[in-house]
Design an enzyme around this catalytic site. Structure first.
Site, PDB file in Angstrom:
ATOM      1  N   ARG A  58       0.823  -1.213   0.000  1.00 13.53           N
ATOM      2  CA  ARG A  58       0.000   0.000   0.000  1.00 13.53           C
ATOM      3  C   ARG A  58       0.861   1.268   0.000  1.00 13.53           C
ATOM      4  O   ARG A  58       0.473   2.290  -0.578  1.00 13.53           O
ATOM      5  CB  ARG A  58      -0.917  -0.029   1.223  1.00 13.53           C
ATOM      6  CG  ARG A  58      -1.945   1.080   1.245  1.00 13.53           C
ATOM      7  CD  ARG A  58      -2.992   0.810   2.316  1.00 13.53           C
ATOM      8  NE  ARG A  58      -4.047   1.820   2.349  1.00 13.53           N
ATOM      9  CZ  ARG A  58      -4.360   2.519   3.445  1.00 13.53           C
ATOM     10  NH1 ARG A  58      -3.709   2.321   4.575  1.00 13.53           N
ATOM     11  NH2 ARG A  58      -5.334   3.414   3.399  1.00 13.53           N
ATOM     12  N   HIS A  62       0.281   4.579  -2.276  1.00 14.77           N
ATOM     13  CA  HIS A  62       0.099   5.924  -1.706  1.00 14.77           C
ATOM     14  C   HIS A  62       1.234   6.863  -2.091  1.00 14.77           C
ATOM     15  O   HIS A  62       1.070   8.076  -2.037  1.00 14.77           O
ATOM     16  CB  HIS A  62      -0.066   5.835  -0.191  1.00 14.77           C
ATOM     17  CG  HIS A  62      -1.426   5.361   0.222  1.00 14.77           C
ATOM     18  ND1 HIS A  62      -1.984   5.635   1.447  1.00 14.77           N
ATOM     19  CD2 HIS A  62      -2.364   4.648  -0.449  1.00 14.77           C
ATOM     20  CE1 HIS A  62      -3.192   5.091   1.520  1.00 14.77           C
ATOM     21  NE2 HIS A  62      -3.448   4.485   0.380  1.00 14.77           N
ATOM     22  N   ASP A  63       2.367   6.325  -2.472  1.00  9.09           N
ATOM     23  CA  ASP A  63       3.435   7.166  -3.020  1.00  9.09           C
ATOM     24  C   ASP A  63       3.060   7.604  -4.437  1.00  9.09           C
ATOM     25  O   ASP A  63       2.983   8.796  -4.746  1.00  9.09           O
ATOM     26  CB  ASP A  63       4.754   6.384  -3.036  1.00  9.09           C
ATOM     27  CG  ASP A  63       5.894   7.187  -3.666  1.00  9.09           C
ATOM     28  OD1 ASP A  63       5.795   8.437  -3.693  1.00  9.09           O
ATOM     29  OD2 ASP A  63       6.884   6.576  -4.127  1.00  9.09           O
ATOM     30  N   VAL A  66       0.292  10.296  -5.160  1.00  8.95           N
ATOM     31  CA  VAL A  66       0.462  11.674  -4.679  1.00  8.95           C
ATOM     32  C   VAL A  66       1.674  12.277  -5.378  1.00  8.95           C
ATOM     33  O   VAL A  66       2.811  12.101  -4.963  1.00  8.95           O
ATOM     34  CB  VAL A  66       0.610  11.705  -3.137  1.00  8.95           C
ATOM     35  CG1 VAL A  66       0.768  13.143  -2.646  1.00  8.95           C
ATOM     36  CG2 VAL A  66      -0.608  11.046  -2.473  1.00  8.95           C
ATOM     37  N   SER A  72       7.590  10.708  -1.743  1.00  9.43           N
ATOM     38  CA  SER A  72       7.182  11.892  -0.959  1.00  9.43           C
ATOM     39  C   SER A  72       6.424  11.475   0.296  1.00  9.43           C
ATOM     40  O   SER A  72       6.430  12.194   1.294  1.00  9.43           O
ATOM     41  CB  SER A  72       6.340  12.846  -1.810  1.00  9.43           C
ATOM     42  OG  SER A  72       5.156  12.213  -2.258  1.00  9.43           O
ATOM     43  N   ASN A  90      -3.811   8.367   5.161  1.00  5.48           N
ATOM     44  CA  ASN A  90      -2.643   7.773   5.827  1.00  5.48           C
ATOM     45  C   ASN A  90      -2.725   7.779   7.350  1.00  5.48           C
ATOM     46  O   ASN A  90      -2.176   6.882   8.000  1.00  5.48           O
ATOM     47  CB  ASN A  90      -1.374   8.537   5.424  1.00  5.48           C
ATOM     48  CG  ASN A  90      -1.052   8.377   3.949  1.00  5.48           C
ATOM     49  OD1 ASN A  90      -1.317   7.330   3.368  1.00  5.48           O
ATOM     50  ND2 ASN A  90      -0.502   9.415   3.338  1.00  5.48           N
ATOM     51  N   PRO A 161      -8.623   7.770  -3.400  1.00  2.61           N
ATOM     52  CA  PRO A 161     -10.063   7.710  -3.124  1.00  2.61           C
ATOM     53  C   PRO A 161     -10.359   7.175  -1.719  1.00  2.61           C
ATOM     54  O   PRO A 161      -9.557   6.439  -1.144  1.00  2.61           O
ATOM     55  CB  PRO A 161     -10.594   6.734  -4.183  1.00  2.61           C
ATOM     56  CG  PRO A 161      -9.494   6.506  -5.148  1.00  2.61           C
ATOM     57  CD  PRO A 161      -8.213   6.893  -4.488  1.00  2.61           C
ATOM     58  N   HIS A 191      -6.398  -5.645  -2.703  1.00  2.00           N
ATOM     59  CA  HIS A 191      -7.182  -5.871  -1.485  1.00  2.00           C
ATOM     60  C   HIS A 191      -7.408  -7.360  -1.222  1.00  2.00           C
ATOM     61  O   HIS A 191      -8.190  -7.712  -0.344  1.00  2.00           O
ATOM     62  CB  HIS A 191      -8.504  -5.100  -1.541  1.00  2.00           C
ATOM     63  CG  HIS A 191      -8.331  -3.619  -1.309  1.00  2.00           C
ATOM     64  ND1 HIS A 191      -9.389  -2.744  -1.188  1.00  2.00           N
ATOM     65  CD2 HIS A 191      -7.214  -2.861  -1.172  1.00  2.00           C
ATOM     66  CE1 HIS A 191      -8.926  -1.513  -0.998  1.00  2.00           C
ATOM     67  NE2 HIS A 191      -7.613  -1.551  -0.993  1.00  2.00           N
ATOM     68  N   THR A 192      -6.742  -8.207  -1.931  1.00  4.03           N
ATOM     69  CA  THR A 192      -6.712  -9.634  -1.600  1.00  4.03           C
ATOM     70  C   THR A 192      -5.885  -9.887  -0.345  1.00  4.03           C
ATOM     71  O   THR A 192      -5.900 -10.987   0.216  1.00  4.03           O
ATOM     72  CB  THR A 192      -6.127 -10.463  -2.777  1.00  4.03           C
ATOM     73  OG1 THR A 192      -6.034 -11.830  -2.393  1.00  4.03           O
ATOM     74  CG2 THR A 192      -4.729 -10.008  -3.172  1.00  4.03           C
ATOM     75  N   ASP A 238     -10.054  -9.301   2.362  1.00  7.14           N
ATOM     76  CA  ASP A 238     -10.456 -10.546   1.694  1.00  7.14           C
ATOM     77  C   ASP A 238     -10.584 -11.605   2.782  1.00  7.14           C
ATOM     78  O   ASP A 238      -9.584 -12.181   3.221  1.00  7.14           O
ATOM     79  CB  ASP A 238      -9.392 -10.953   0.661  1.00  7.14           C
ATOM     80  CG  ASP A 238      -9.586 -12.379   0.138  1.00  7.14           C
ATOM     81  OD1 ASP A 238     -10.603 -13.027   0.476  1.00  7.14           O
ATOM     82  OD2 ASP A 238      -8.707 -12.849  -0.607  1.00  7.14           O
ATOM     83  N   THR A 241      -8.989 -15.483   2.135  1.00 10.72           N
ATOM     84  CA  THR A 241      -7.549 -15.760   2.277  1.00 10.72           C
ATOM     85  C   THR A 241      -6.803 -14.443   2.527  1.00 10.72           C
ATOM     86  O   THR A 241      -6.171 -13.902   1.618  1.00 10.72           O
ATOM     87  CB  THR A 241      -6.979 -16.437   1.004  1.00 10.72           C
ATOM     88  OG1 THR A 241      -7.325 -15.612  -0.136  1.00 10.72           O
ATOM     89  CG2 THR A 241      -7.528 -17.826   0.788  1.00 10.72           C
ATOM     90  N   ASP A 246      -4.108 -13.777  -4.061  1.00 17.02           N
ATOM     91  CA  ASP A 246      -4.789 -14.618  -5.046  1.00 17.02           C
ATOM     92  C   ASP A 246      -6.026 -13.870  -5.573  1.00 17.02           C
ATOM     93  O   ASP A 246      -6.203 -12.696  -5.269  1.00 17.02           O
ATOM     94  CB  ASP A 246      -5.177 -15.966  -4.407  1.00 17.02           C
ATOM     95  CG  ASP A 246      -6.070 -15.786  -3.179  1.00 17.02           C
ATOM     96  OD1 ASP A 246      -6.636 -14.673  -2.997  1.00 17.02           O
ATOM     97  OD2 ASP A 246      -6.211 -16.738  -2.397  1.00 17.02           O
TER      98      ASP A 246
END
Ligand code: HEM
Ligand code: NAG
Ligand code: NAG
Length: 318
Positions: A58, A62-63, A66, A72, A90, A161, A191-192, A238, A241, A246
């Site tokens: 993540r 997030h780098d 932005v 940054s 953050n 978002p 987001h798995t 998720d 798992t 996956d």
């Protein structure tokens, strides 16, 4: 080497890096131990806590979202700028900075002043995915580090978002970053792995209608309805798992078992339903699209050549 004509050599040496440069090349002479050094620290961190792989992946996202992939988001507050760490997406959420520090120190020990923090984030994201069972890809290298942090941009709702974003807000955010609908759905497959805080799931599990009732009820047990109660309780993104990279995340969407409102937006009767179903039934389609899209994300507004700097410590300017 395919050719040794002077023109070819000149191009080879002076072309700005990320374009077509692969990981074997950029630090080949200046830091041959780079990849094994990073991999070792990431592996140790994930052995200690599997979720750390998600947190590190993540950080690269997030780098890049932005003002480009320039590290940054790793800068602490200073007298001349406000850190992005306190921005809405953050605050109380982004983590793994100590692991990045450990990686940077290990890399500085073997090749001081050579490898950017932005490249370390990109390699670390890839290694995290691989270690948690996901696909391998070659990370493009040659990014340099920003000379400032962009708090206001990081805190703006359309930059990264929010958990309650609509599909159209998600699409327009990705479009603003040069990413397509397909990139959105594929990258969202990150987001798995990882978790979300109660404060980000409350609206979805108590108010939304497009959620499996027993799934909503079992999560309500861990996330009280009242604002301020159990805000930091965690739920997996998720549930099938949570520490394996996956395609099962897409199956949860088809089953109306997304934990975030914005996740279920990808499968809620709109234009992305078809692709979600494809990824849910075809793991290889997801894994190969994810790979292509994360390489594309890693190209967003990069600094190259003599732009920016190579920070010695990822938390502050040299
Ligand atoms: C497209 C819109 C996206 C939205 C709205 C979104 C939103 C969120 C939210 C709300 C959380 C939970 C944070 C918390 O509660 O503290 C989260 C976690 C996470 N996100 Fe996203 N995300 C998006 C895209 C992405 C992308 C593109 C990636 C990576 C390529 C990503 C990787 C992750 C990971 C791995 C976690 C778990 C982190 C951890 O457990 O520490 N997300 N995301
Ligand atoms: C950051 O954004 C949040 C909402 O998204 C807002 O409440 C807050 O005031 C903003 N902070 C600053 C300092 O602009
Ligand atoms: C999303 O949540 C924020 C507060 O976290 C709120 O200000 C905003 O109105 C919500 N947006 C939607 C579309 O529900």
């Amino acid at each position: 080497m395919a050719s040794s004509s002077p023109i070819f050599l000149a191009l080879f040496v002076f072309l700005p890096l990320l374009i077509g440069s692969s990981e074997a090349n950029f630090y080949y002479e200046s830091c041959p131990q780079l990849l094994s050094t990073v991999r070792g620290v990431v592996q140790a961190a994930i052995n200690k806590e599997a979720r750390m792989g998600a947190s590190l992946l993540r950080l690269h996202f997030h780098d890049c979202f932005v003002n480009g992939c320039d590290a940054s988001n790793l800068l602490d507050d200073s007298s001349s700028f406000k850190s992005e760490k306190g921005a809405a997406p953050n605050r109380n959420s982004a983590r793994g900075f100590e692991v990045i520090d450990q990686i940077k120190s290990a890399v500085e020990k073997v090749c001081p002043g050579v490898v950017s923090c932005a490249d370390i984030l990109a390699i670390t994201a890839r290694d995290s995915v691989v270690i948690l069972g996901g696909p391998e890809w070659e990370v493009k290298l040659g990014r340099r580090d920003s000379l400032t942090a962009y708090f206001a941009l990081a805190n703006a709702t359309n930059t990264i978002p929010a958990a309650n974003a609509s599909l159209s807000a998600l699409l327009s955010s990705f479009q603003n970053h040069g990413l397509s609908t397909r990139d959105l759905v594929a990258l969202y497959g990150a987001h798995t792995i990882g978790v979300a805080r109660c404060t980000n799931i409350r609206q979805h599990i108590y108010q939304d209608k497009n959620i499996d009732t027993s799934f909503a009820r079992s999560n309500q047990g861990k996330c009280p309805q009242k604002n301020g109660n159990g805000d930091n309780n965690l739920a997996p993104l998720d549930a099938q798992t949570p520490t394996r990279f996956d395609n099962s995340y897409f199956k949860t969407l088809v089953n109306k078992q997304a934990i975030l409102h914005s996740d279920q937006e990808l499968y809620n009767g709109g234009t992305t339903d078809m692709l979600v179903r494809t990824y849910a039934s075809n793991p290889n389609a997801f894994l190969s699209d994810f790979t292509a899209s994360i390489i594309k994300m890693g190209d967003i507004k990069v600094l190259t050549g003599s732009q920016g700097q190579i920070r010695k410590n990822c938390r502050r300017l040299n």
